[in-house]
Design an enzyme around this catalytic site. Structure first.
Site: not given
Ligand code: OS5
Length: 230
Positions: A12, A78, A172-173, A196
């Site tokens: 982001e 989302g 989520m923030e 999404d």
């Molecule tokens: O910051 C989180 C909230 N964001 C907005 C969002 C959201 N929130 C809730 N529900 C939804 N349907 C949403 N759509 C958009 C986005 C983000 C979501 S949590 C994503 C986690 C993705 C991830 N996990 N592991 N990795 C990526 C790989 C990784 C591994 C190590 C270090 C860094 C990344």
């Protein structure tokens, strides 16, 4: 003027760091803060890591340690409203925590004593966003954003959040940043581009559109800086 720009995930803020090019990096409290300047504005850029606690720590640090006088959040969300498609931008008018629940004591969802269900974002910053959108011919939507420590990928949960908080998008923030900024009297602005639909496909859609939607949001915030000259 010191302006904080924050995201939650590195994706982001990457478009911001690429745009500004040169910056100083300062480490604090297990996070990195990127300092640069742009057209007379001093910028503090960071990604908090995911979730309300991380976002609260980063917003507080940007304000209390780095002296941020305004805070802009850029990222993805989302969609709840069927008016929002992938890549659409939504500016939060107000934010609520959808996972805050002491309803057992008769309180509404999202409410704790001495707080409020909703925290309103800064009207002047929203006006700047509407000016940018109108000049660029961008269809900027506005509405209520609901925040919680859950990646929502379930239509029932999404509908419940939409109905309970009259929310148009979720993430989520944002609401935790809103509480910090409101408490510390710092004007704030939360912008999200849709990645999404918070339903059963959300994980796949999020992976596909995280980068492109994050870029749409970051580029819009950069355009706002041009209207925030000291
Ligand atoms: O910051 C989180 C909230 N964001 C907005 C969002 C959201 N929130 C809730 N529900 C939804 N349907 C949403 N759509 C958009 C986005 C983000 C979501 S949590 C994503 C986690 C993705 C991830 N996990 N592991 N990795 C990526 C790989 C990784 C591994 C190590 C270090 C860094 C990344």
């Amino acid at each position: 003027m010191n302006i904080a720009i924050m995201g939650a995930m590195v994706e982001e803020i990457e478009p911001l760091l690429a745009f500004f090019g040169k910056y100083e990096t300062v480490e604090f409290a297990k996070n990195r803060y990127f300092l640069t300047s742009y057209k007379g504005l001093d910028l503090i850029i960071a990604y908090s890591k995911i979730g309300k606690v991380n976002a609260s720590l980063t917003a507080s640090t940007m304000i209390e340690k780095f002296g941020a006088q305004k805070l802009l959040f850029s990222g993805v969300a989302g969609a709840i409203s069927s008016d929002l498609g992938i890549g659409d931008l939504i500016v939060a008018t107000k934010l609520a925590q959808h996972d805050l629940d002491i309803s057992a004591f008769g309180h509404p969802f999202g409410y704790v004593p001495e707080g409020s269900v909703y925290v309103e974002s800064d009207e002047n910053l929203r006006d700047i966003a509407y000016q940018v959108a109108s000049e660029k011919g961008i269809a900027l939507k506005s509405g209520i954003i609901a925040t919680g420590d859950q990646f929502v990928c379930n239509s029932e949960r999404k509908e419940w959040i939409g109905k309970t908080f009259d929310a148009d998008a979720l993430e989520m923030e944002g609401a935790s940043v809103a509480v910090v900024c409101d408490s510390l009297n710092v004007p704030f602005f939360i912008l999200r581009a849709i990645s999404d639909g918070a339903d059963h496909d959300a994980g796949m859609s999020f992976d596909e559109f995280l980068q492109s939607s994050a870029k749409i949001s970051a580029e819009f915030v950069i355009s706002m800086l041009d209207k925030m000259q000291p």
